[in-house]
Write an enzyme that holds these catalytic residues in place. Structure first.
Site, PDB file in Angstrom:
ATOM      1  CG  ASP A  91      86.752  91.565  76.288  1.00 20.89           C
ATOM      2  OD1 ASP A  91      86.624  92.425  77.172  1.00 20.89           O
ATOM      3  OD2 ASP A  91      86.704  91.825  75.070  1.00 20.89           O
ATOM      4  CE1 TYR A  92      84.802  84.109  82.943  1.00 16.71           C
ATOM      5  CE2 TYR A  92      82.607  85.069  82.694  1.00 16.71           C
ATOM      6  CZ  TYR A  92      83.425  84.020  83.085  1.00 16.71           C
ATOM      7  OH  TYR A  92      82.862  82.885  83.607  1.00 16.71           O
ATOM      8  CG  LEU A  93      84.857  86.470  75.443  1.00 13.22           C
ATOM      9  CD1 LEU A  93      85.549  86.175  74.118  1.00 13.22           C
ATOM     10  CD2 LEU A  93      83.710  87.451  75.223  1.00 13.22           C
ATOM     11  CG  ASP A 193      97.818  74.100  71.380  1.00 16.84           C
ATOM     12  OD1 ASP A 193      97.642  72.948  70.949  1.00 16.84           O
ATOM     13  OD2 ASP A 193      97.949  74.358  72.589  1.00 16.84           O
TER      14      ASP A 193
END
EC number: 2.7.1.-
Length: 286
Positions: A91-93, A193
């Site tokens: 998904d592009y968030l 991380d």
């Protein structure tokens, strides 16, 4: 590569076409793209075909974090390769920096992640990476042994292969093991991380990405926060509101921070070498 991605997406979304394909700035490790297919926006990482195992491991970690139902991560839509390139489609968030409120919520979510599931050992079913550094995760019942050998000892060995000497590796590993010998925490699933570059505010709240997961001491994730002054302190406040840390956690914090400092020293050199050596010297003198 784009044909392969379109084919995999069509299996889930039906026939469509690529409507937008923009390369994104800041792809220091892998090339990154914003892709729109059939009205859906995706984030695509791509690299040489030989790096497919790394993308597969990243997808597996994101799905593991998603299964916990405690934190938000980008949904994985596809991972694969064609003749020349490997890729990971998520998904592009559109990222925004965390504000105080979203940082507090993220801290609560991380605390619940650390409480999720019961795992009797430390490690993971597969090895992965911290940034670009291979990270071993062989299962181990003793936390002190796992961290001393597979985190600090491993980093020291990688540094030595690069001609960087921080001291006698066996002696340092033994010292770290003794520092943690009386500490046997319940294994928690870690992001691994958790710095400001891997946390963001999305359309539906905070989310995390680029994991280096393993089952370890929950304090390791929290030890990252003081290393990044740009990280909102409300993450810590939110965490404490759900799962307070033990009073003596600050005694172990520099031990856990050493793993990240050694990794930066090997990757970037310069002042990072000085900082890592100073941190190690303080630990050995304590």
């Amino acid at each position: 590569m784009w044909q392969a991605i379109s084919r995999l997406l069509s299996e889930q979304l039906g026939e469509g076409e690529i409507e937008l394909r923009n390369e994104l700035p800041g792809g220091e490790v892998h090339a990154a793209w914003h892709l729109r297919y059939a009205g859906h926006d995706f984030f695509v990482k791509c690299d040489e075909r030989e790096l497919l195992p790394g993308f597969t491991a990243e997808a597996d970690q994101l799905e593991l974090l998603s299964r916990s139902k405690t934190v938000t991560v980008p949904k994985v839509w596809a991972v694969g390769a064609d003749r020349d390139y490997s890729f990971l489609v998520m998904d592009y968030l559109p990222p925004r920096p965390l504000d105080a409120h979203s940082a507090f919520i993220l801290g609560q979510q991380i605390a619940r992640l650390h409480q999720w599931s019961d795992q009797p050992q430390f490690g993971l079913d597969f090895d992965n990476a911290l940034s670009t550094t291979p990270q071993p995760n062989t299962w181990q019942r003793r936390w002190s042994t796992f961290f001393a050998e597979q985190r600090i000892g491993w980093q020291l060995e990688l540094a030595a292969e690069k001609g960087i000497a921080f001291g006698n590796i066996d002696a340092i590993v033994e010292h770290i093991q003794q520092r943690l010998a009386s500490h046997q925490p319940q294994p928690s699933l870690l992001h691994g991380d958790l710095w400001s570059g891997n946390c963001a505010l999305g359309p539906d709240g905070p989310y995390i990405f680029d994991p280096a997961c393993y089952w370890g001491d929950r304090e390791c994730d929290l030890a990252m926060l003081p290393l990044h002054t740009e990280q909102p302190p409300q993450i810590y406040d939110g965490y404490q509101s759900v799962s307070p840390l033990p009073a003596d956690f600050l005694e172990r914090q520099p031990v856990y921070q050493l793993y990240t400092l050694l990794n930066r020293a090997r990757l970037f050199g310069g002042q990072h070498l000085v900082i890592a050596q100073q941190s190690l010297d303080r630990l050995l003198a304590a």
